[in-house]
Design an enzyme around this catalytic site. Sequence first.
Site, PDB file in Angstrom:
ATOM      1  N   ALA A  35      14.892  36.513  35.891  1.00  0.00           N
ATOM      2  CA  ALA A  35      13.739  35.554  35.600  1.00  0.00           C
ATOM      3  C   ALA A  35      14.127  35.122  34.335  1.00  0.00           C
ATOM      4  O   ALA A  35      13.117  34.731  33.508  1.00  0.00           O
ATOM      5  CB  ALA A  35      12.422  36.008  35.705  1.00  0.00           C
ATOM      6  N   HIS A  37      14.767  32.815  31.253  1.00  0.00           N
ATOM      7  CA  HIS A  37      14.289  31.720  30.481  1.00  0.00           C
ATOM      8  C   HIS A  37      15.109  31.101  29.245  1.00  0.00           C
ATOM      9  O   HIS A  37      15.995  31.913  29.036  1.00  0.00           O
ATOM     10  CB  HIS A  37      12.805  31.781  30.287  1.00  0.00           C
ATOM     11  CG  HIS A  37      12.475  33.142  29.571  1.00  0.00           C
ATOM     12  ND1 HIS A  37      12.922  33.362  28.053  1.00  0.00           N
ATOM     13  CD2 HIS A  37      11.749  34.365  29.861  1.00  0.00           C
ATOM     14  CE1 HIS A  37      12.875  34.634  27.868  1.00  0.00           C
ATOM     15  NE2 HIS A  37      11.893  35.153  28.613  1.00  0.00           N
ATOM     16  N   ASP A  38      14.420  30.248  28.504  1.00  0.00           N
ATOM     17  CA  ASP A  38      15.451  29.914  27.382  1.00  0.00           C
ATOM     18  C   ASP A  38      15.614  31.107  26.203  1.00  0.00           C
ATOM     19  O   ASP A  38      16.711  31.069  25.512  1.00  0.00           O
ATOM     20  CB  ASP A  38      14.722  28.608  26.482  1.00  0.00           C
ATOM     21  CG  ASP A  38      14.728  27.520  27.559  1.00  0.00           C
ATOM     22  OD1 ASP A  38      15.513  27.408  28.421  1.00  0.00           O
ATOM     23  OD2 ASP A  38      13.798  26.379  27.104  1.00  0.00           O
ATOM     24  N   GLY A  39      14.665  32.002  26.188  1.00  0.00           N
ATOM     25  CA  GLY A  39      14.919  33.203  25.341  1.00  0.00           C
ATOM     26  C   GLY A  39      16.302  33.859  25.695  1.00  0.00           C
ATOM     27  O   GLY A  39      17.068  34.194  24.778  1.00  0.00           O
ATOM     28  N   HIS A  40      16.257  34.314  27.095  1.00  0.00           N
ATOM     29  CA  HIS A  40      17.457  34.852  27.482  1.00  0.00           C
ATOM     30  C   HIS A  40      18.586  34.212  27.190  1.00  0.00           C
ATOM     31  O   HIS A  40      19.794  34.819  26.755  1.00  0.00           O
ATOM     32  CB  HIS A  40      17.172  35.103  29.003  1.00  0.00           C
ATOM     33  CG  HIS A  40      16.294  36.048  29.519  1.00  0.00           C
ATOM     34  ND1 HIS A  40      15.210  35.642  30.049  1.00  0.00           N
ATOM     35  CD2 HIS A  40      16.108  37.595  29.452  1.00  0.00           C
ATOM     36  CE1 HIS A  40      14.500  36.663  30.581  1.00  0.00           C
ATOM     37  NE2 HIS A  40      14.927  37.774  29.818  1.00  0.00           N
ATOM     38  N   GLN A  64      10.799  51.664  34.240  1.00  0.00           N
ATOM     39  CA  GLN A  64       9.857  51.229  33.070  1.00  0.00           C
ATOM     40  C   GLN A  64       8.640  50.429  33.500  1.00  0.00           C
ATOM     41  O   GLN A  64       7.997  50.329  32.507  1.00  0.00           O
ATOM     42  CB  GLN A  64      10.678  50.342  32.243  1.00  0.00           C
ATOM     43  CG  GLN A  64      11.157  49.026  32.838  1.00  0.00           C
ATOM     44  CD  GLN A  64      12.287  48.394  31.717  1.00  0.00           C
ATOM     45  OE1 GLN A  64      13.201  48.430  31.705  1.00  0.00           O
ATOM     46  NE2 GLN A  64      11.728  47.417  31.281  1.00  0.00           N
ATOM     47  N   GLU A 151      14.364  39.821  19.479  1.00  0.00           N
ATOM     48  CA  GLU A 151      13.109  40.325  18.424  1.00  0.00           C
ATOM     49  C   GLU A 151      11.822  40.040  19.313  1.00  0.00           C
ATOM     50  O   GLU A 151      10.961  40.897  18.845  1.00  0.00           O
ATOM     51  CB  GLU A 151      13.234  39.627  17.076  1.00  0.00           C
ATOM     52  CG  GLU A 151      14.262  39.975  16.197  1.00  0.00           C
ATOM     53  CD  GLU A 151      14.306  39.233  14.795  1.00  0.00           C
ATOM     54  OE1 GLU A 151      13.274  38.102  14.681  1.00  0.00           O
ATOM     55  OE2 GLU A 151      14.588  39.815  13.994  1.00  0.00           O
ATOM     56  N   ASP A 153      10.881  41.648  21.973  1.00  0.00           N
ATOM     57  CA  ASP A 153      10.538  42.981  22.258  1.00  0.00           C
ATOM     58  C   ASP A 153      11.052  43.848  21.165  1.00  0.00           C
ATOM     59  O   ASP A 153      11.895  44.464  21.193  1.00  0.00           O
ATOM     60  CB  ASP A 153      11.271  43.303  23.499  1.00  0.00           C
ATOM     61  CG  ASP A 153      10.744  42.459  24.757  1.00  0.00           C
ATOM     62  OD1 ASP A 153       9.665  42.800  25.148  1.00  0.00           O
ATOM     63  OD2 ASP A 153      11.584  41.791  25.217  1.00  0.00           O
TER      64      ASP A 153
END
EC number: 6.3.2.1
Length: 283
Positions: A35, A37-40, A64, A151, A153
């Site tokens: 899934a 997104h721009d963070g990944h 998890q 960062e 998480d």
Amino acid sequence: MSGPIIVDSVAALRAQIREWRQTGLRVAMVPTMGALHDGHISLVRTALERAERCLVSIFVNPAQFAPTEDLDKYPRQLARDLDRLREAGAHLAFTPTVAEMYPAGFATKISVGGPSSGLETDFRPAFFDGVATVVTKLFLQAAPDCAVFGEKDYQQLCVVRQLCRDLNLPVEIIDAPTVRDSHGLAMSSRNAYLSEAELDVARKLNAVLRQTAAELASGANETSSTSAATDALVRAGFRKVDYVAAREAVTLAPWRRDRDGRLLAAVWLGTTRLIDNVEIPRA
Ligand code: PAF
């Protein structure tokens, strides 16, 4: 532009990594649950700056998730993820099945102490054992030179650093800053669960944390500031606040003003749980 090589078995993963190693190429890994997104994608960009080859794992790790959590409804969109990886220039996607990662009879668990105590663990007791177990497996399967974690998480990042240090895993952990929308909302796969009205509320989380961190840095009392932040979040429309807590930035031990600090929070909007964190500037 050709897309990433896609492998779904450990044997094929190792064969590809071996080929790169033989020609002296450095490999960076970005572990994900998909899934994307721009963070990944920003993690992939960091990986590409740090190594000649970038491997992204996409695996929704059942270990998890608690039985009451969103494993079944967690967004899965492999074709779209692979498109995003192609655009970003990732070289290899590892997309194992649950049976490949946890074959019948699997019976091992990695449990990290230190930074995994409290915060998320108070609410998701099995979460970091599941993360530590899968990250250890991924690192042993791929043997990357380095791995990039966001960062966003923050507690997970501290736990993974501790894991590598304690088990002498020869993987350099690189942290990358949280990517936010223009309102400050941290990118998260779980944002997809939010309605427009909930998004408006979610966007207030980071502002409350930043204001609280600034107050703490300028000498405000920790207990009253974090409880005022909790009240502000509830007033802003969050259904429940699991925690707003100040911690020492590396060990996540109780915060001391003479050390780098981090303010971390977990909140609920309807049935969606969001986390975020900000730096507490040193006094
Ligand atoms: O941050 C995540 O997406 C996951 O916790 C990770 C590190 C990929 C392990 O499953």
